[in-house]
Design an enzyme around this catalytic site. Structure first.
Site, PDB file in Angstrom:
ATOM      1  N   GLU A 108      -0.280  -7.447   3.798  1.00 34.23           N
ATOM      2  CA  GLU A 108      -0.031  -7.773   5.205  1.00 34.23           C
ATOM      3  C   GLU A 108      -1.315  -7.947   6.016  1.00 34.23           C
ATOM      4  O   GLU A 108      -1.248  -8.253   7.211  1.00 34.23           O
ATOM      5  CB  GLU A 108       0.854  -6.694   5.852  1.00 34.23           C
ATOM      6  CG  GLU A 108       0.134  -5.481   6.404  1.00 34.23           C
ATOM      7  CD  GLU A 108      -0.336  -4.461   5.376  1.00 34.23           C
ATOM      8  OE1 GLU A 108      -0.636  -3.327   5.762  1.00 34.23           O
ATOM      9  OE2 GLU A 108      -0.415  -4.822   4.173  1.00 34.23           O
ATOM     10  N   CYS A 166       0.834  -1.199   0.000  1.00 34.66           N
ATOM     11  CA  CYS A 166       0.000   0.000   0.000  1.00 34.66           C
ATOM     12  C   CYS A 166       0.875   1.258   0.000  1.00 34.66           C
ATOM     13  O   CYS A 166       1.478   1.585  -1.001  1.00 34.66           O
ATOM     14  CB  CYS A 166      -0.999  -0.037   1.160  1.00 34.66           C
ATOM     15  SG  CYS A 166      -2.341   1.180   0.970  1.00 34.66           S
ATOM     16  N   HIS A 223      -3.304  -4.637   0.293  1.00 35.01           N
ATOM     17  CA  HIS A 223      -2.667  -4.874   1.586  1.00 35.01           C
ATOM     18  C   HIS A 223      -2.249  -6.334   1.718  1.00 35.01           C
ATOM     19  O   HIS A 223      -3.002  -7.172   2.216  1.00 35.01           O
ATOM     20  CB  HIS A 223      -3.616  -4.487   2.721  1.00 35.01           C
ATOM     21  CG  HIS A 223      -3.630  -3.034   3.028  1.00 35.01           C
ATOM     22  ND1 HIS A 223      -2.606  -2.392   3.688  1.00 35.01           N
ATOM     23  CD2 HIS A 223      -4.549  -2.075   2.766  1.00 35.01           C
ATOM     24  CE1 HIS A 223      -2.886  -1.111   3.822  1.00 35.01           C
ATOM     25  NE2 HIS A 223      -4.063  -0.887   3.270  1.00 35.01           N
TER      26      HIS A 223
END
Length: 250
Positions: free
Chosen positions: A194, A101, A192
């Site tokens: 993560e 991001c 994203h």
């Protein structure tokens, strides 16, 4: 060469989180997705006084750059020049580097790409991503299905990739959802990588006031929360990155 253990890998994690709670939450997200221990990360939170020193990469097996709820990759902050220089140094030295991001946008900017604020194409919640033809031969992305779902949350986006990079994913909303520096272990994903649905919900709620304003009210914000979904294809991406570019060169 068969992958070796990542047990001793050391990752420099650059963060831009003003709040201590979000700093901890983001670290936990990276721990989970990378399948590493917390003590394997060296955190530098530029928003809380962390300094990027000339020797920041010494002893690091990889560089990872997370998100930033309050900060834009387009703008200059007292620490931004050092962060951009760090990305260029890591790229020149072929240090495995992954940005997600905001980190994706920072890498693009550092290497000469363009990041803009584009609220009309802002993406929040779970959305569909499509691989480019180039991804079929990419060491990291070639195992992905042609389309997959990922969780997203951004108003800035990369409109122009740096020279010498390869677009790996896009979607109906915008290009450059993922890219790689040609011949280098340097990647960025606008989505994203993560975050799973649970962790993104935590993140959105933590920044509720900001996102309510961006989205236009409580109803729109709740719709985003309701759209979040498990994204099993993305769950292993950051661990795979470490296996491909850290473990195999150990």
């Amino acid at each position: 060469m068969e992958p070796t253990s990542l047990d001793s890998a050391r990752v420099l994690l650059v963060q831009a989180r003003a709040g201590k709670g979000m700093e901890r939450q983001e670290l936990q997200c990276f721990v989970e997705r990378c399948q590493l221990r917390p003590d394997q990360f060296v955190q530098v939170n530029v928003a809380r006084g962390g300094r990027i020193t000339p020797d920041a990469l010494d002893g690091a097996d990889a560089l990872m750059i997370g998100g930033a709820g309050e900060y834009s990759a387009r703008l200059d902050y007292p620490w931004m020049a050092d962060l951009l220089a760090l990305v260029r140094t890591a790229t020149d030295a072929a240090v495995p580097t992954f940005g997600t991001c905001w980190g994706h946008q920072v890498i693009a900017r550092a290497l000469g790409g363009t990041v803009v604020f584009d609220p009309e194409r802002a993406e929040f919640g779970c959305g569909e991503i499509e691989l480019t033809d180039a991804a079929a031969t990419d060491p990291l992305m070639r195992s992905f299905p042609p389309t997959f779902f990922a969780n997203m949350g951004h108003s800035d986006r990369v409109t122009r990739l740096p020279e010498g990079t390869i677009e790996l994913a896009r979607n109906a909303s915008q290009p450059n959802q993922a890219f790689r520096v040609a011949g280098k272990p340097v990647y960025g994903t606008q989505f994203h990588s993560e975050l799973d649905a649970t962790r993104e919900r935590e993140r959105l709620i933590a920044y509720r006031e900001h996102y309510r304003t961006v989205l236009g009210g409580d109803e729109a914000f709740q719709e985003v929360l309701d759209s979040l979904a498990d994204t099993t294809e993305v769950d292993h991406l950051m661990h795979d990155f470490l296996q491909v570019y850290v473990a195999r060169r150990a």
